[in-house]
Design an enzyme around this catalytic site. Sequence first.
Site, PDB file in Angstrom:
ATOM      1  N   ARG A   1       0.822  -1.218   0.000  1.00 22.78           N
ATOM      2  CA  ARG A   1       0.000   0.000   0.000  1.00 22.78           C
ATOM      3  C   ARG A   1       0.856   1.267   0.000  1.00 22.78           C
ATOM      4  O   ARG A   1       0.502   2.272   0.627  1.00 22.78           O
ATOM      5  CB  ARG A   1      -0.932   0.026   1.226  1.00 22.78           C
TER       6      ARG A   1
ATOM      7  N   SER B   1     -10.996  -0.963   3.296  1.00 25.48           N
ATOM      8  CA  SER B   1     -10.316  -1.193   4.580  1.00 25.48           C
ATOM      9  C   SER B   1      -9.932   0.141   5.194  1.00 25.48           C
ATOM     10  O   SER B   1      -9.349   0.981   4.504  1.00 25.48           O
ATOM     11  CB  SER B   1      -9.031  -1.988   4.362  1.00 25.48           C
TER      12      SER B   1
ATOM     13  N   GLU C   1      -5.267   3.210   6.570  1.00 24.50           N
ATOM     14  CA  GLU C   1      -4.949   3.078   5.157  1.00 24.50           C
ATOM     15  C   GLU C   1      -5.557   4.248   4.396  1.00 24.50           C
ATOM     16  O   GLU C   1      -5.001   4.749   3.432  1.00 24.50           O
ATOM     17  CB  GLU C   1      -5.499   1.761   4.624  1.00 24.50           C
TER      18      GLU C   1
HETATM   19  N1  EPU Z   1     -10.991 -11.415   9.734  1.00 27.29           N
HETATM   20  C1  EPU Z   1     -11.547 -11.524  10.982  1.00 27.29           C
HETATM   21  N2  EPU Z   1     -12.567 -10.684  11.308  1.00 27.29           N
HETATM   22  C2  EPU Z   1     -13.051  -9.760  10.449  1.00 27.29           C
HETATM   23  C3  EPU Z   1     -12.456  -9.638   9.169  1.00 27.29           C
HETATM   24  C4  EPU Z   1     -11.418 -10.480   8.831  1.00 27.29           C
HETATM   25  O1  EPU Z   1     -11.163 -12.365  11.798  1.00 27.29           O
HETATM   26  O2  EPU Z   1     -13.987  -9.039  10.821  1.00 27.29           O
HETATM   27  C5  EPU Z   1      -9.913 -12.349   9.344  1.00 27.29           C
HETATM   28  C6  EPU Z   1     -10.336 -13.262   8.196  1.00 27.29           C
HETATM   29  O3  EPU Z   1     -11.011 -14.390   8.691  1.00 27.29           O
HETATM   30  C7  EPU Z   1      -9.032 -13.609   7.546  1.00 27.29           C
HETATM   31  C8  EPU Z   1      -8.175 -12.379   7.768  1.00 27.29           C
HETATM   32  O4  EPU Z   1      -8.809 -11.625   8.809  1.00 27.29           O
HETATM   33  O5  EPU Z   1      -8.418 -14.683   8.197  1.00 27.29           O
HETATM   34  C9  EPU Z   1      -8.027 -11.527   6.501  1.00 27.29           C
HETATM   35  O6  EPU Z   1      -9.306 -11.050   6.087  1.00 27.29           O
HETATM   36  P1  EPU Z   1      -9.681 -10.824   4.560  1.00 27.29           P
HETATM   37  O7  EPU Z   1      -9.446 -12.058   3.778  1.00 27.29           O
HETATM   38  O8  EPU Z   1     -11.054 -10.254   4.557  1.00 27.29           O
HETATM   39  O9  EPU Z   1      -8.633  -9.801   4.012  1.00 27.29           O
HETATM   40  P2  EPU Z   1      -8.054  -8.448   4.645  1.00 27.29           P
HETATM   41  O10 EPU Z   1      -6.616  -8.672   4.966  1.00 27.29           O
HETATM   42  O11 EPU Z   1      -8.930  -7.971   5.764  1.00 27.29           O
HETATM   43  C10 EPU Z   1      -7.212  -7.361   2.433  1.00 27.29           C
HETATM   44  C11 EPU Z   1      -7.247  -5.953   1.897  1.00 27.29           C
HETATM   45  C12 EPU Z   1      -8.575  -5.693   1.189  1.00 27.29           C
HETATM   46  C13 EPU Z   1      -8.770  -6.726   0.078  1.00 27.29           C
HETATM   47  C14 EPU Z   1      -8.728  -8.126   0.715  1.00 27.29           C
HETATM   48  C15 EPU Z   1      -8.871  -9.248  -0.290  1.00 27.29           C
HETATM   49  C16 EPU Z   1      -5.919  -4.578   3.431  1.00 27.29           C
HETATM   50  C17 EPU Z   1      -5.925  -3.610   4.542  1.00 27.29           C
HETATM   51  N3  EPU Z   1      -7.100  -5.010   3.011  1.00 27.29           N
HETATM   52  O12 EPU Z   1      -8.208  -7.453   3.445  1.00 27.29           O
HETATM   53  O13 EPU Z   1      -8.493  -4.401   0.585  1.00 27.29           O
HETATM   54  O14 EPU Z   1     -10.008  -6.521  -0.580  1.00 27.29           O
HETATM   55  O15 EPU Z   1      -7.460  -8.310   1.404  1.00 27.29           O
HETATM   56  O16 EPU Z   1      -7.724  -9.361  -1.052  1.00 27.29           O
HETATM   57  O17 EPU Z   1      -4.850  -4.939   2.949  1.00 27.29           O
HETATM   58  C18 EPU Z   1      -9.088  -2.092   0.615  1.00 27.29           C
HETATM   59  O18 EPU Z   1      -7.914  -1.867   0.442  1.00 27.29           O
HETATM   60  O19 EPU Z   1      -9.906  -1.190   0.721  1.00 27.29           O
HETATM   61  C19 EPU Z   1      -9.507  -3.481   0.746  1.00 27.29           C
HETATM   62  C20 EPU Z   1     -10.764  -3.795   0.985  1.00 27.29           C
END
Ligand code: EPU
Length: 293
Positions: free
Chosen positions: A162, A211, A282
């Site tokens: 990012r 996010s 972010e």
């Molecule tokens: N999780 C929780 N609780 C929650 C949400 C997530 O325990 O309420 C856990 C999930 O179970 C999983 C882990 O956290 O084990 C990661 O969650 P997720 O797969 O939803 O991905 P993320 O890391 O939260 C990132 C990007 C998103 C992108 C997704 C999919 C960042 C900050 N966010 O989310 O980007 O869509 O991966 O690739 O890097 C954005 O930038 O606006 C955005 C939405």
Amino acid sequence: MEIQIQKNVALRQFTTYHTGGPAQYFAVARDWQTFFHLREFAKKEGMPFLILGGGSNVLFADEGYPGMVVLNQMDKVAFHPEAVTSESGVHLMKLIALAAQRNMGGISALANVPGTVGGAVYGNAGTRDLWMGDALLSAIILPENGDKPMQVDKDYFKFGYRDSVIKKTKDIVLAATLKLKPTPAGVIRIEVNEYIKSRMAKQPMGLSCGSFFKNPTHFPSAGWLIEQAGCKGMKEGGAMVSDKHANFILNTGNATTKDILTLALKVHQMVKEKHNTILEPEVQIFPTNPFKS
Ligand code: EPU
């Protein structure tokens, strides 16, 4: 060339959060010369200068922005044998669709990323499947102190999670060349639908900036940390921590930026207390980021 500069233009209409006060000065840019002249004007007046793309990763104070906001509407696109050069104001989803019409894919994973080509280069937007920095071959920028466009290759940007060097240098991205892969349009449609479906399964669809916090480098994800800290469903005025994905702070309809920031600061504090981890937003917060100490 005549450039129209407006005063006190409401910024909420240009952001996915639908909050925020007026820009002191506001203009639309459809070519690089306009960017150049507006940036010179802002420099001369000693005022802050900001480029707005899709408005999907910004949060403006309710008091507004004390400077010049330029909405990027540069939208020319040129295809090459296995690449595309797109001006920075083009929405990624539109670029994916235009490429698909020519049976060119390879960037379907960016369908999950709201916003424009320029914003995506600036913040190295993307997902685990594809980062903007991976797709980029080269770009044309207007250097911070230059008066002519300049071509740079991908290494110039020093992409990180990012992050890119232009968050510091303040160069303006005018166009980006992305590599494409011959792919039948039907296949691209299926890929894009899959990406959108999996995003919709995990993330809420309401008004947000995506996010809110970055994922920490050495810890579980921000969403997990926030959920474990007990923040899901927490509210402040019209703002709410999503029940579906804890790293989404939603405007449920009538939130102010103050509501969103007050709630985000509470989340920040609760995560710090529970996990001894400092989350970093972010979303780009203007004019002042309250999370910076
Ligand atoms: N999780 C929780 N609780 C929650 C949400 C997530 O325990 O309420 C856990 C999930 O179970 C999983 C882990 O956290 O084990 C990661 O969650 P997720 O797969 O939803 O991905 P993320 O890391 O939260 C990132 C990007 C998103 C992108 C997704 C999919 C960042 C900050 N966010 O989310 O980007 O869509 O991966 O690739 O890097 C954005 O930038 O606006 C955005 C939405």
